[in-house]
Design a protein around this motif. Structure first.
Motif, PDB file in Angstrom:
ATOM      1  N   ALA A 183      -1.223   9.920 -23.170  1.00 20.22           N
ATOM      2  CA  ALA A 183      -1.676  11.194 -23.728  1.00 20.22           C
ATOM      3  C   ALA A 183      -3.181  11.347 -23.566  1.00 20.22           C
ATOM      4  O   ALA A 183      -3.674  12.442 -23.231  1.00 20.22           O
ATOM      5  CB  ALA A 183      -1.284  11.284 -25.200  1.00 20.22           C
ATOM      6  N   VAL A 184      -3.932  10.281 -23.811  1.00 21.61           N
ATOM      7  CA  VAL A 184      -5.389  10.342 -23.660  1.00 21.61           C
ATOM      8  C   VAL A 184      -5.756  10.681 -22.225  1.00 21.61           C
ATOM      9  O   VAL A 184      -6.587  11.569 -21.963  1.00 21.61           O
ATOM     10  CB  VAL A 184      -6.037   9.007 -24.078  1.00 21.61           C
ATOM     11  CG1 VAL A 184      -7.521   8.983 -23.710  1.00 21.61           C
ATOM     12  CG2 VAL A 184      -5.873   8.781 -25.582  1.00 21.61           C
ATOM     13  N   ARG A 185      -5.143  10.012 -21.277  1.00 19.21           N
ATOM     14  CA  ARG A 185      -5.488  10.239 -19.866  1.00 19.21           C
ATOM     15  C   ARG A 185      -5.084  11.634 -19.412  1.00 19.21           C
ATOM     16  O   ARG A 185      -5.803  12.279 -18.640  1.00 19.21           O
ATOM     17  CB  ARG A 185      -4.825   9.166 -19.000  1.00 19.21           C
ATOM     18  CG  ARG A 185      -5.432   7.772 -19.234  1.00 19.21           C
ATOM     19  CD  ARG A 185      -4.832   6.723 -18.326  1.00 19.21           C
ATOM     20  NE  ARG A 185      -5.540   5.460 -18.474  1.00 19.21           N
ATOM     21  CZ  ARG A 185      -4.992   4.333 -18.947  1.00 19.21           C
ATOM     22  NH1 ARG A 185      -3.711   4.326 -19.305  1.00 19.21           N
ATOM     23  NH2 ARG A 185      -5.703   3.233 -19.056  1.00 19.21           N
ATOM     24  N   ALA A 186      -3.959  12.133 -19.917  1.00 20.79           N
ATOM     25  CA  ALA A 186      -3.558  13.496 -19.568  1.00 20.79           C
ATOM     26  C   ALA A 186      -4.554  14.501 -20.138  1.00 20.79           C
ATOM     27  O   ALA A 186      -4.903  15.491 -19.476  1.00 20.79           O
ATOM     28  CB  ALA A 186      -2.153  13.777 -20.100  1.00 20.79           C
ATOM     29  N   ALA A 187      -5.023  14.268 -21.351  1.00 24.82           N
ATOM     30  CA  ALA A 187      -5.981  15.189 -21.969  1.00 24.82           C
ATOM     31  C   ALA A 187      -7.325  15.152 -21.250  1.00 24.82           C
ATOM     32  O   ALA A 187      -8.011  16.178 -21.152  1.00 24.82           O
ATOM     33  CB  ALA A 187      -6.154  14.846 -23.443  1.00 24.82           C
ATOM     34  N   LEU A 188      -7.710  13.989 -20.752  1.00 26.78           N
ATOM     35  CA  LEU A 188      -8.974  13.890 -20.027  1.00 26.78           C
ATOM     36  C   LEU A 188      -8.961  14.749 -18.765  1.00 26.78           C
ATOM     37  O   LEU A 188     -10.019  15.183 -18.290  1.00 26.78           O
ATOM     38  CB  LEU A 188      -9.261  12.434 -19.650  1.00 26.78           C
ATOM     39  CG  LEU A 188      -9.614  11.474 -20.791  1.00 26.78           C
ATOM     40  CD1 LEU A 188      -9.801  10.064 -20.243  1.00 26.78           C
ATOM     41  CD2 LEU A 188     -10.879  11.934 -21.512  1.00 26.78           C
ATOM     42  N   ALA A 189      -7.778  15.008 -18.255  1.00 23.79           N
ATOM     43  CA  ALA A 189      -7.664  15.796 -17.020  1.00 23.79           C
ATOM     44  C   ALA A 189      -7.651  17.300 -17.273  1.00 23.79           C
ATOM     45  O   ALA A 189      -7.685  18.084 -16.320  1.00 23.79           O
ATOM     46  CB  ALA A 189      -6.396  15.387 -16.271  1.00 23.79           C
ATOM     47  N   VAL A 190      -7.602  17.715 -18.536  1.00 23.89           N
ATOM     48  CA  VAL A 190      -7.549  19.152 -18.844  1.00 23.89           C
ATOM     49  C   VAL A 190      -8.934  19.760 -18.693  1.00 23.89           C
ATOM     50  O   VAL A 190      -9.905  19.312 -19.320  1.00 23.89           O
ATOM     51  CB  VAL A 190      -7.027  19.383 -20.277  1.00 23.89           C
ATOM     52  CG1 VAL A 190      -7.106  20.868 -20.640  1.00 23.89           C
ATOM     53  CG2 VAL A 190      -5.587  18.882 -20.403  1.00 23.89           C
ATOM     54  N   THR A 191      -9.025  20.790 -17.871  1.00 20.76           N
ATOM     55  CA  THR A 191     -10.299  21.475 -17.645  1.00 20.76           C
ATOM     56  C   THR A 191     -10.113  22.979 -17.762  1.00 20.76           C
ATOM     57  O   THR A 191      -9.006  23.503 -17.585  1.00 20.76           O
ATOM     58  CB  THR A 191     -10.878  21.150 -16.255  1.00 20.76           C
ATOM     59  OG1 THR A 191      -9.959  21.600 -15.245  1.00 20.76           O
ATOM     60  CG2 THR A 191     -11.131  19.653 -16.096  1.00 20.76           C
TER      61      THR A 191
END
Length: 323
Positions: A183-191
């Motif tokens: 979940a953290v890594r997916a959120a880091l990709a949100v732009t």
């Protein structure tokens, strides 16, 4: 970033925040809570308890307070305290949306909270938070993002969150469950328009659940403020329930198990703010001793044997009773 002053503070307890999950509502899953709160769980009793905790925390250097829409009346109690304490203009206030409180001030409700990460839920709960906290709200987080959360892919929601960020509100997210790292890594990709949307992440990390550590380190390196919740594993690391290794280390340090458990988190270079979930001023004072615990290599090696399989950890957490 509202956390800049906390990160650069010389007062050790500035890196410890106070979460209001345990005192904003009559029922919660922390072990030992029956003894902590006693029989009087009325609104005014918990309002007074929350104000006493906030007073004690502020007096001892704590400057981050964390609430949520689903924590009963936590935002209301916090807003009342801020009105009474105009001197506390240096605190950072965070809250969360995405869960609604549904227990109607009962400890034995069938459901205590309902999850909804839709744009409509954000609009509704943002208005509710604003009505209580107004411009004192510094950080607004999506509550308990998991890899399948629609909040990770809803571009209309992202656009509205980006608008709030452009107006000065810091946007973050929290995580729960055995797939926190994903979940953290997916959120880091949100732009949005090529810029990262999220500026903070709040995740569960403690002596028993360490699976999110690599992803949290990545988030820290990417410039996010990392907030750690459930450092006491919902009471499983408190004196009455602590594993033998933690008890042994605590005895050697002359401090309580809770201080050692939180010190283990504080020493992580990626952990910017570590939350205390204390329900009493005595618990809070003990938690704050984490800032001075000495953990040498031998003690750290013994504590390193404590982590559980994350699926087993979260399955056990899901079975904890609300009381």
């Amino acid at each position: 970033m509202p956390f800049a002053a906390l990160a650069s503070a010389t007062t050790p307890t500035r890196r410890i925040g106070l979460g209001l999950a345990a005192v904003g509502r009559p029922g919660y899953i922390n072990l030992g809570r029956d003894e902590d709160l006693g029989a009087d769980r009325g609104v005014e009793a918990l309002r007074t308890r929350t104000h006493d905790l906030l007073d004690a925390a502020y007096a001892q250097g704590v400057r981050y307070f964390d609430a949520a829409r689903s924590y009963g009346r936590s935002e209301e109690f916090l807003a009342d305290w801020l009105t009474k304490r105009p001197d506390a203009d240096d605190v950072v206030i965070g809250s969360k949306w995405g869960y609604a409180y549904t227990a109607d001030w009962s400890t034995d409700a069938e459901r205590h909270e309902v999850k909804d990460h839709s744009l409509a839920a954000y609009e509704r709960q943002r208005a509710e938070s604003d009505a209580l906290l107004g411009d004192r709200l510094d950080l607004y987080q999506i509550h308990s993002v998991t890899p399948d959360s629609p909040a990770l892919t809803d571009r209309d929601l992202h656009a509205r969150l980006a608008e709030a960020a452009a107006q000065g509100l810091t946007i973050g997210f929290s995580t729960s469950g055995p797939a926190q790292a994903d979940a953290v890594r997916a959120a880091l990709a949100v732009t949005v328009d090529g810029a990262p949307l999220f500026r903070t992440v709040q995740s569960t990390y403690n002596a028993l659940e360490t699976s999110a550590e690599p992803a949290l380190a990545e988030a820290h390196d990417a410039g996010l403020t990392v907030i750690v919740k459930e450092g006491m594993a919902n009471g499983r690391l408190a004196e009455a329930h602590a594993p033998d290794a933690l008890r042994s280390v605590a005895e050697e340090t002359g401090l309580a198990c809770d201080a050692v458990a939180l010190a283990l988190v504080l020493r992580k270079p990626w952990a910017d703010v570590v939350l205390s979930g204390a329900a009493t001023a005595v618990q809070l004072a003990s938690n704050l001793h984490a800032a001075v615990v000495d953990l040498d290599d031998d003690r750290l090696a013994r504590l390193a044997a404590l982590p559980e399989d994350p699926h087993a950890y979260w399955e056990r957490r899901a079975r904890l009773p609300w009381h």
